[in-house]
Design a protein around this motif. Structure first.
Motif, mmCIF file in Angstrom:
data_model
loop_
_atom_site.group_PDB
_atom_site.id
_atom_site.type_symbol
_atom_site.label_atom_id
_atom_site.label_comp_id
_atom_site.label_asym_id
_atom_site.label_seq_id
_atom_site.Cartn_x
_atom_site.Cartn_y
_atom_site.Cartn_z
ATOM 1 N N ARG A 1 2.541 1.613 -3.452
ATOM 2 C CA ARG A 1 1.643 1.928 -4.551
ATOM 3 C C ARG A 1 1.021 3.318 -4.446
ATOM 4 O O ARG A 1 0.859 4.008 -5.448
ATOM 5 C CB ARG A 1 0.523 0.885 -4.590
ATOM 6 C CG ARG A 1 -0.429 1.035 -5.764
ATOM 7 C CD ARG A 1 -1.475 -0.035 -5.782
ATOM 8 N NE ARG A 1 -0.866 -1.335 -5.961
ATOM 9 C CZ ARG A 1 -1.487 -2.488 -5.760
ATOM 10 N NH1 ARG A 1 -2.722 -2.508 -5.344
ATOM 11 N NH2 ARG A 1 -0.871 -3.633 -5.950
ATOM 12 N N PHE A 2 0.662 3.728 -3.206
ATOM 13 C CA PHE A 2 -0.120 4.958 -3.055
ATOM 14 C C PHE A 2 0.594 6.067 -2.295
ATOM 15 O O PHE A 2 0.088 7.176 -2.223
ATOM 16 C CB PHE A 2 -1.446 4.654 -2.356
ATOM 17 C CG PHE A 2 -2.287 3.656 -3.090
ATOM 18 C CD1 PHE A 2 -2.938 4.009 -4.263
ATOM 19 C CD2 PHE A 2 -2.415 2.361 -2.616
ATOM 20 C CE1 PHE A 2 -3.714 3.086 -4.954
ATOM 21 C CE2 PHE A 2 -3.182 1.436 -3.290
ATOM 22 C CZ PHE A 2 -3.835 1.790 -4.465
ATOM 23 N N GLN B 1 -7.538 3.707 -6.178
ATOM 24 C CA GLN B 1 -7.875 4.209 -4.844
ATOM 25 C C GLN B 1 -7.168 3.362 -3.787
ATOM 26 O O GLN B 1 -7.211 2.134 -3.841
ATOM 27 C CB GLN B 1 -9.389 4.125 -4.601
ATOM 28 C CG GLN B 1 -10.198 5.063 -5.470
ATOM 29 C CD GLN B 1 -9.929 6.519 -5.139
ATOM 30 O OE1 GLN B 1 -9.751 6.896 -3.992
ATOM 31 N NE2 GLN B 1 -9.858 7.344 -6.178
ATOM 32 N N PRO B 2 -6.531 4.018 -2.803
ATOM 33 C CA PRO B 2 -5.886 3.236 -1.744
ATOM 34 C C PRO B 2 -6.921 2.569 -0.853
ATOM 35 O O PRO B 2 -8.032 3.087 -0.691
ATOM 36 C CB PRO B 2 -5.088 4.292 -0.970
ATOM 37 C CG PRO B 2 -5.798 5.568 -1.239
ATOM 38 C CD PRO B 2 -6.370 5.450 -2.622
ATOM 39 N N THR C 1 0.828 -1.208 0.000
ATOM 40 C CA THR C 1 0.000 0.000 0.000
ATOM 41 C C THR C 1 0.858 1.251 0.000
ATOM 42 O O THR C 1 0.600 2.198 -0.757
ATOM 43 C CB THR C 1 -0.950 -0.009 1.217
ATOM 44 O OG1 THR C 1 -1.750 -1.195 1.165
ATOM 45 C CG2 THR C 1 -1.862 1.208 1.209
ATOM 46 N N ALA D 1 -1.783 6.113 2.506
ATOM 47 C CA ALA D 1 -1.861 4.829 3.206
ATOM 48 C C ALA D 1 -2.238 4.960 4.682
ATOM 49 O O ALA D 1 -2.555 3.964 5.322
ATOM 50 C CB ALA D 1 -0.534 4.088 3.079
#
Length: 197
Positions: free
Chosen positions: A32-33, A103-104, A29, A38
């Protein structure tokens, strides 16, 4: 009539800080975000462990009074699981996430990570069976375990979300990856040795 707070805190740090389903989700997470996006997920993961600490604490402590042999059996089952997990960690290889989601995951997604995480169950059972005196009041034991784990998670979970993605990018597919994973596995085994001796 007490909880071995220092010993349990060392054990908790060795478990919360090492790879497992929750930390791998936090790593992915964060990678990626980004860290800020996160944070709701991080909070959900940390508080989700409370959903299993309290039922385990009250159930096990009550059960231990009437069935002490089951208390010991649960302790050894947890120790063997953690050793098996260490072997899995030693052979784990990191890979960057594909970034398909836009979207996280949020707080609620994080909240259910630990209730579905066998490492969390084994860690909590080991905590109650190995670091709590048999005559400790249930509320005192459960509250102490809960606070120690929440404090440990408040330190390590953000580290995995913030730095985990960077670590994965640096070592994935390189010789350092294998040494990193073996070191983390050794820390997991060391935590079991603390339980046994």
């Amino acid at each position: 009539m007490s909880v071995a707070i220092l010993s349990f805190s060392i054990f908790a740090a060795s478990q919360v800080g090492t790879p497992g389903p929750a930390n791998m989700a936090l790593l992915a997470t964060g990678a990626r975000f980004g860290f800020r996006a996160a944070l709701p997920f991080v909070a959900g993961v940390a508080l989700g462990k409370q959903l299993i600490i309290w039922p385990i604490g009250f159930g096990l402590m009550t059960l231990a009074e009437s069935e002490p042999w089951l208390f010991q059996a649960l302790k050894w089952a947890s120790v063997f699981y953690i050793c098996w997990l260490a072997w899995k960690v030693a052979n784990l290889r990191l890979s960057p996430s594909d970034g398909e989601n836009t979207q996280p995951p949020g707080f609620l997604a994080g909240l259910w990570i630990h209730p579905l995480n066998p490492k969390a169950w084994a860690m909590i059972v080991t905590g109650f069976t190995s670091f709590v005196s048999a005559d400790t009041p249930t509320l005192q034991a459960t509250a102490t375990i809960a606070m120690c784990l929440l404090a440990t998670q408040a330190i390590f979970h953000p580290i995995w979300a913030y730095g985990g993605g960077r670590i994965a990018q640096l070592v994935a597919g390189r010789p350092a990856e294998r040494y990193l994973m073996r070191t983390l596995a050794a820390l997991t085994v060391a935590s079991v040795l603390v339980v046994l001796f």
